[in-house]
Motif scaffolding. Structure first.
Motif, PDB file in Angstrom:
ATOM      1  N   LEU A 303       0.830  -1.220   0.000  1.00 34.71           N
ATOM      2  CA  LEU A 303       0.000   0.000   0.000  1.00 34.71           C
ATOM      3  C   LEU A 303       0.861   1.265   0.000  1.00 34.71           C
ATOM      4  O   LEU A 303       0.450   2.298  -0.538  1.00 34.71           O
ATOM      5  CB  LEU A 303      -0.931  -0.011   1.208  1.00 34.71           C
ATOM      6  N   LEU A 304       2.063   1.194   0.588  1.00 37.44           N
ATOM      7  CA  LEU A 304       2.961   2.350   0.543  1.00 37.44           C
ATOM      8  C   LEU A 304       3.317   2.683  -0.897  1.00 37.44           C
ATOM      9  O   LEU A 304       3.263   3.857  -1.319  1.00 37.44           O
ATOM     10  CB  LEU A 304       4.222   2.061   1.354  1.00 37.44           C
ATOM     11  N   ASP A 305       3.702   1.678  -1.682  1.00 36.96           N
ATOM     12  CA  ASP A 305       4.034   1.904  -3.086  1.00 36.96           C
ATOM     13  C   ASP A 305       2.807   2.362  -3.874  1.00 36.96           C
ATOM     14  O   ASP A 305       2.901   3.223  -4.759  1.00 36.96           O
ATOM     15  CB  ASP A 305       4.594   0.624  -3.710  1.00 36.96           C
ATOM     16  N   TYR A 306       1.632   1.744  -3.542  1.00 35.91           N
ATOM     17  CA  TYR A 306       0.433   2.065  -4.321  1.00 35.91           C
ATOM     18  C   TYR A 306      -0.035   3.499  -4.069  1.00 35.91           C
ATOM     19  O   TYR A 306      -0.572   4.150  -4.966  1.00 35.91           O
ATOM     20  CB  TYR A 306      -0.691   1.074  -3.965  1.00 35.91           C
ATOM     21  N   ARG A 307       0.197   3.999  -2.837  1.00 34.48           N
ATOM     22  CA  ARG A 307      -0.236   5.371  -2.526  1.00 34.48           C
ATOM     23  C   ARG A 307       0.546   6.394  -3.344  1.00 34.48           C
ATOM     24  O   ARG A 307       0.036   7.495  -3.640  1.00 34.48           O
ATOM     25  CB  ARG A 307      -0.071   5.648  -1.034  1.00 34.48           C
ATOM     26  N   LEU A 308       1.806   6.059  -3.709  1.00 33.17           N
ATOM     27  CA  LEU A 308       2.571   6.979  -4.557  1.00 33.17           C
ATOM     28  C   LEU A 308       1.881   7.180  -5.903  1.00 33.17           C
ATOM     29  O   LEU A 308       1.878   8.261  -6.485  1.00 33.17           O
ATOM     30  CB  LEU A 308       3.990   6.434  -4.764  1.00 33.17           C
ATOM     31  N   GLN A 332       5.399 -13.945  -2.140  1.00 33.00           N
ATOM     32  CA  GLN A 332       5.251 -12.499  -2.048  1.00 33.00           C
ATOM     33  C   GLN A 332       4.881 -11.870  -3.386  1.00 33.00           C
ATOM     34  O   GLN A 332       4.031 -10.974  -3.454  1.00 33.00           O
ATOM     35  CB  GLN A 332       6.545 -11.871  -1.515  1.00 33.00           C
ATOM     36  N   PHE A 333       5.495 -12.351  -4.464  1.00 34.99           N
ATOM     37  CA  PHE A 333       5.227 -11.761  -5.779  1.00 34.99           C
ATOM     38  C   PHE A 333       3.758 -11.919  -6.167  1.00 34.99           C
ATOM     39  O   PHE A 333       3.103 -10.959  -6.578  1.00 34.99           O
ATOM     40  CB  PHE A 333       6.117 -12.416  -6.834  1.00 34.99           C
ATOM     41  N   TRP A 334       3.222 -13.154  -6.019  1.00 36.35           N
ATOM     42  CA  TRP A 334       1.843 -13.381  -6.455  1.00 36.35           C
ATOM     43  C   TRP A 334       0.821 -12.783  -5.495  1.00 36.35           C
ATOM     44  O   TRP A 334      -0.268 -12.395  -5.906  1.00 36.35           O
ATOM     45  CB  TRP A 334       1.605 -14.882  -6.652  1.00 36.35           C
ATOM     46  N   PHE A 335       1.182 -12.691  -4.207  1.00 33.97           N
ATOM     47  CA  PHE A 335       0.279 -12.000  -3.279  1.00 33.97           C
ATOM     48  C   PHE A 335       0.183 -10.523  -3.638  1.00 33.97           C
ATOM     49  O   PHE A 335      -0.903  -9.919  -3.613  1.00 33.97           O
ATOM     50  CB  PHE A 335       0.780 -12.169  -1.844  1.00 33.97           C
ATOM     51  N   THR A 336       1.310  -9.942  -3.998  1.00 34.69           N
ATOM     52  CA  THR A 336       1.300  -8.534  -4.430  1.00 34.69           C
ATOM     53  C   THR A 336       0.443  -8.367  -5.684  1.00 34.69           C
ATOM     54  O   THR A 336      -0.332  -7.410  -5.809  1.00 34.69           O
ATOM     55  CB  THR A 336       2.738  -8.058  -4.711  1.00 34.69           C
TER      56      THR A 336
END
Length: 439
Positions: A303-308, A332-336
């Protein structure tokens, strides 16, 4: 399964084999030996040997066990030999077969089972027991080898209430010499049906396997074609992106700068579409690299990256971490990929002036429940059934896409052995619910 069916059919037929004939033999045999033993005249022979030795049995039983056992063996050898010599069951069976028109060949076994004598204390003393390891042969007559409960005709015990008497148990078994072959012949329809079933399965398997090979070949051809096309697309596209970046750095003209921005946006968009096309052929081949992660830590990072990306937009993205236990095995990759695709859809299918997305977690007894809720356009029941299908795009189509985002989500969820469901009402937003086992 088919083997057990045939085996149980054989057991059933074996248990009920010649049931009516056994009943006839039992009735007639008991009638002929009424008030007798083994065969007509057998009681007289046995009485002679028992009563001749009963006094000596009593004396040795009280004084010398070794001599008593020796006398028992000699008695059985002598008495049973006399009974075998006088045996008349062969002729008796012939009379019964002729009387009841029994045509099949019968072998029999007439056996002594137990002989006990009683003195003056109302307690029986064993003289012969066929179950004892060193006891003499119990066979009095007949040639039947396979003696079992299925071919037992009758088993009788004869005794007297007075002192200085004896109790004698014996049995008669009868069967055809080719019982096994006869039962197999009776089972021929079952064998034919089983063979037909096996051939049908083999043929269906062959047809299915042949079709699968054809489909596999077509799929490989499609994959090769897409891989080739995407490779050819990437080469000039990479050159365009590099050239555009160089142009934007060296150009100071206000007229050129907006054009370079357009070129950059469209090039990046085309790059993403090509990547999605390539993923169609590679997703199912991905091997998950599961590791132990804190789900809350992963969500914070995503969510930190997505908020950018949402900077300057009218989108409010919040995270509520109510789960107490949040560690799980996850790629981690597929959860993202799962979270980002759901977030993209929450924004894409939302016509509100102020868009709200809430990501929240909670626990039940065994799982983490991840909920991603939005205030978008919502979905009807038909759309909810179709959203995870490949290339499905719901109406209204508010943006360009391939209809693969939620397909990827479902593939990743299934690969993890998780569960996903949707709660949605048209005009009232949607909630995606993912159930994830905790450690």
């Amino acid at each position: 399964m088919l083997f057990f069916l045939l085996y149980n059919t054989y057991k059933l037929k074996n248990q009920h084999y010649a049931l009516e004939e056994r009943a006839v033999l039992d009735h007639e045999y008991q009638r002929y030996i009424s008030n007798d033993k083994l065969f007509p005249g057998g009681a007289k022979i046995l009485d002679k040997y028992v009563y001749r030795n009963i006094g000596e049995f009593e004396r040795l039983h009280k004084t010398d066990k070794v001599k008593f056992d020796s006398l028992r063996r000699r008695f059985c050898d002598t008495a049973f030999a006399a009974l075998r010599e006088a045996n008349s069951v062969d002729s008796l069976l012939q009379v019964i077969k002729k009387k009841h028109n029994i045509e099949r060949e019968l072998h029999y076994a007439l056996q002594a089972r137990l002989l006990e004598v009683k003195f003056d204390n109302n307690q029986y003393v064993t003289i012969f027991d066929y179950r004892e390891p060193e006891s003499p042969s119990p066979l009095i007559g007949g040639t039947l080898k396979d003696i079992n409960s299925q071919n037992l005709i009758t088993a009788l015990t004869v005794s007297a209430a007075s002192n200085y008497s004896y109790r004698f148990s014996f049995s008669l078994n009868a069967d055809t010499p080719n019982r096994f072959i006869t039962i197999l012949r009776q089972m021929m329809p079952a064998f034919a049906l089983a063979l037909f079933s096996i051939l049908s399965v083999v043929i269906i398997y062959y047809i299915t396997f042949r079709n699968w090979l054809r489909q596999k070949k077509l799929s490989e051809m499609k994959s090769d074609f897409i891989n080739s096309i995407t490779h050819e697309f990437h080469t000039p596209l990479a050159a365009i992106i590099v050239a555009n970046k160089t142009l934007s750095r060296i150009s100071a003209s206000d007229n050129i700068s907006p054009l370079t921005e357009v070129i950059n946006r469209q090039a990046e968009r085309l790059k993403k579409l090509i990547a999605q096309t390539l993923d169609i052929t590679t997703l199912n081949k991905v091997t998950l690299q599961k590791e132990t992660h804190s789900l809350h830590a992963l969500l914070d990072e995503i969510l930190l990256d997505y908020r950018l990306k949402l900077t300057g937009t009218n989108v409010q993205l919040s995270l509520v971490k109510a789960a107490v236990k949040d560690e799980t095995q996850v790629d981690q990759f597929w959860f993202t990929t799962v979270v980002l695709n759901i977030l993209d859809n929450a924004i894409k299918y939302n016509d509100q002036s102020y868009k709200e997305i809430q990501v929240s977690t909670l626990n039940d007894k065994k799982n983490i429940i991840l909920r991603i809720a939005d205030n978008g356009v919502g979905m009807n029941a038909e759309t909810q059934r179709m959203i995870f299908e490949k290339f499905y795009r719901r109406e209204p189509q508010v943006s360009v896409g391939l209809g693969l985002g939620l397909f990827y989500v479902k593939q990743a969820i299934d690969a993890h052995n998780w569960k996903i469901s949707v709660e949605s009402t048209p005009g009232a937003g949607s909630v995606f619910i993912i159930t994830i086992p905790i450690l």
